[in-house]
Write an enzyme that holds these catalytic residues in place. Structure first.
Site, PDB file in Angstrom:
ATOM      1  N   SER A   5      -9.606   1.623   3.433  1.00 61.46           N
ATOM      2  CA  SER A   5      -8.788   2.370   2.503  1.00 61.46           C
ATOM      3  C   SER A   5      -7.763   1.539   1.729  1.00 61.46           C
ATOM      4  O   SER A   5      -7.220   2.020   0.740  1.00 61.46           O
ATOM      5  CB  SER A   5      -8.065   3.482   3.252  1.00 61.46           C
ATOM      6  OG  SER A   5      -7.144   2.931   4.174  1.00 61.46           O
TER       7      SER A   5
ATOM      8  N   LYS B   4       0.840  -1.200   0.000  1.00 68.21           N
ATOM      9  CA  LYS B   4       0.000   0.000   0.000  1.00 68.21           C
ATOM     10  C   LYS B   4       0.877   1.253   0.000  1.00 68.21           C
ATOM     11  O   LYS B   4       1.929   1.283   0.653  1.00 68.21           O
ATOM     12  CB  LYS B   4      -0.885  -0.041   1.254  1.00 68.21           C
ATOM     13  CG  LYS B   4      -1.904   1.087   1.386  1.00 68.21           C
ATOM     14  CD  LYS B   4      -2.733   0.886   2.667  1.00 68.21           C
ATOM     15  CE  LYS B   4      -3.792   1.949   2.869  1.00 68.21           C
ATOM     16  NZ  LYS B   4      -4.577   1.743   4.103  1.00 68.21           N
TER      17      LYS B   4
ATOM     18  N   SER C 294      -9.443  -0.637   7.682  1.00 69.44           N
ATOM     19  CA  SER C 294      -8.925  -0.515   6.314  1.00 69.44           C
ATOM     20  C   SER C 294      -8.225  -1.734   5.742  1.00 69.44           C
ATOM     21  O   SER C 294      -7.933  -1.755   4.549  1.00 69.44           O
ATOM     22  CB  SER C 294      -7.986   0.674   6.210  1.00 69.44           C
ATOM     23  OG  SER C 294      -8.748   1.844   6.075  1.00 69.44           O
TER      24      SER C 294
HETATM   25  N1  GLN Z   1     -12.876   3.834   6.970  1.00 65.59           N
HETATM   26  C1  GLN Z   1     -12.232   4.357   8.141  1.00 65.59           C
HETATM   27  C2  GLN Z   1     -11.873   5.805   7.936  1.00 65.59           C
HETATM   28  O1  GLN Z   1     -12.277   6.341   6.971  1.00 65.59           O
HETATM   29  C3  GLN Z   1     -11.022   3.542   8.479  1.00 65.59           C
HETATM   30  C4  GLN Z   1      -9.860   3.869   7.654  1.00 65.59           C
HETATM   31  C5  GLN Z   1      -8.644   3.125   8.022  1.00 65.59           C
HETATM   32  O2  GLN Z   1      -8.715   2.095   8.701  1.00 65.59           O
HETATM   33  N2  GLN Z   1      -7.528   3.649   7.632  1.00 65.59           N
HETATM   34  O3  GLN Z   1     -11.191   6.410   8.708  1.00 65.59           O
END
Ligand code: GLN
Length: 487
Positions: A155, A80, A179
């Site tokens: 994400s 990532k 994420s």
């Molecule tokens: N969807 C969550 C957010 O928008 C988690 C994102 C993540 O785990 N980086 O913050």
């Protein structure tokens, strides 16, 4: 095609000289050339470097190197865009980093290299890991390999899509509120968020430092277990990493879960849950019972407050962490007459809408006069949520839930409604607030359209061995993980 294999399968073939690391790497690159123009999981790939790493692995194998000492020797894994890989671009899915390249390897990357892995490619993500759909990337929208009109989750959407598309043997993501687990669920692979501190965060660009963890996305539970063993452990460069030894997570994957006690939180199987998801999760729970686990209902009474607490704490930390992107030190710089104007212009041009929204929210909840009402209170709620879990783990060995309330939604469906997007995290964010471990694995498909569904297992602090053992037993008794999208 070696790119379609699991890590265990590929390393067996590499060991027998049935396939070379070069062939494995080139089969991944061929696959990416064929499918990634539409999937758009990768932001960039240094092909020469990838092939050079593969040749070095083949050379080592010829000189007697083996998979006992280097368990990932010759295995292509992708990363990532938020984890630092020396000399490779590091953009975090954002424009604000411009042409920045990382001067060093993250600890997890060092460990992967020591284990012999071929580390290649930059995978798409929501900008600074803020999002649940990968639509917040400043560069491109990744498609779900099961249905090009749908999001891959986020994400770490690029990571999940790449694994499921067989572009790589496994990938790494970060999980601050879900994420890793949510995109794994929505694309149909295994995603593991380790206990806070199990894996070093050195070289992970910080979003919310008290919640962030790096973890693997893999094709099987066994592969995820192997990868965690490689990347886990104490690191003197991350003072929050835990000095406990890293167990051999693959050693106890024997399919035996008789007598283990699983908790089904009553707060999780309620309204907003898609009927297809609910059905698949209930069937999975029955399957776990058939395998000998005992299932009891438990309560996590503060669940309702998790999203609110998370979006205060995470944005507060983000507002501080992202202050460093000021146009002076890294990447993009929009010139101006004085420094303040330079900061404003650079940040105005470099950050996307969601990142700005969160910086503003975070600055607000920390501002004097509001700090006690929001930030301090959210911290207290966080403690209550952690206590909910610790109480539950007095009675059960692991907790079983859906990973996401719905399967993958359509691209664009929730992009102008941030609250709807935040609600997608309802089942995953509590684990980050509590600092416990969790994983998602495939447990079925919705009918019409056919989309993957994820089962989440949550474990106590440093309880990875247990959830991996349960996940493995379930996986081996079902065939969900063998289904592939028709790409
Ligand atoms: N969807 C969550 C957010 O928008 C988690 C994102 C993540 O785990 N980086 O913050």
């Amino acid at each position: 095609m070696p790119n379609r294999l699991t890590i265990s399968e590929l390393t067996a073939k590499l060991g027998q000289r049935e396939v070379s690391a070069r062939e494995a790497m080139e089969s991944c690159l061929r696959r990416i050339h064929r499918t990634d123009r539409t999937i758009k999981a990768f932001l960039s790939i240094d092909e020469n470097d990838s092939v050079a790493q593969a040749d070095a692995a083949d050379e080592a194998l010829r000189h007697g190197a083996n998979h006992q000492e280097q368990p990932l020797l010759g295995v292509p894994v992708a990363v990532k865009d938020v984890i630092a890989v020396r000399n490779q671009p590091l953009n975090c899915g954002s424009k604000v980093l411009g042409h920045f390249r990382s001067p060093y390897d993250a600890t997890v990357i060092e460990k992967l290299r020591t284990a012999g892995a071929i580390v290649f490619g930059r995978l798409n993500m929501d900008e600074f890991a803020m999002g649940s759909s990968t639509e917040n990337s400043a560069f491109q929208v990744t498609q779900n390999p099961w249905d090009p009109s749908r999001i891959p989750g986020g994400s770490s959407g690029g990571s999940a899509a790449a694994v499921v598309a067989d572009d790589c043997l496994a990938a790494f993501g970060s999980d601050t509120g879900g994420s890793i687990r949510q995109p794994a669920a929505l694309c149909g692979c295994v995603g593991l968020k380790p206990t806070y501190g199990r894996v070093s965060r050195y070289g992970l660009v910080a979003y919310a430092s008290s919640l962030d963890q790096i973890g693997p996305l893999a094709k099987t539970v066994r592969d995820a277990a192997l990868l965690l063993r490689v990347i886990g452990g104490h690191d003197r460069r991350d003072s929050t990493s835990i000095p406990e030894p890293v167990p051999d997570y693959t050693a106890r994957l024997d399919g035996q879960i008789k007598g283990l006690k699983l908790g089904l939180p009553k707060e999780y199987m309620v309204g907003g849950l898609d009927p297809g998801v609910s059905q698949a999760v209930r069937a999975a729970v029955e399957q776990l019972q058939k395998l000998g686990a005992e299932v009891v209902e438990i309560s996590l009474p503060h669940t309702d407050y998790a999203i609110a607490a998370y979006y205060i704490i995470a944005t507060a930390e983000a507002s501080a962490n992202l202050a460093r992107f000021d146009g002076i030190r890294y990447g993009l710089r929009v010139d101006a007459n004085d420094p303040i104007e330079l900061y404003c212009r650079t940040r105005g041009a470099g950050f996307g809408t969601e990142v700005k929204r969160r910086i503003i929210l975070g600055t607000y909840v920390l501002s004097s006069g509001y700090y006690d009402a929001y930030y301090l209170r959210a911290q207290k709620v966080r403690t209550l949520i952690r206590q909910d879990f610790l109480n539950a783990f007095e009675k059960v060995d692991a907790i079983v839930t859906p990973t996401s309330p719905t399967a993958a939604f359509k691209i664009g469906e929730k992009s102008d409604d941030p609250l709807q997007m935040y609600l997608m995290d309802i089942f995953t964010i509590s684990a980050n607030l509590a600092g416990i471990c969790g994983l998602s694995l495939p447990c079925g498909f919705t009918k019409n359209p056919k989309l993957p569904i994820g089962l989440q297992l949550l474990g106590k602090p440093l309880g990875e061995e247990t959830i991996l053992r349960i996940a493995h037993a379930y996986e081996q008794s079902t065939s969900w993980h063998k289904e592939k999208p028709g790409l």
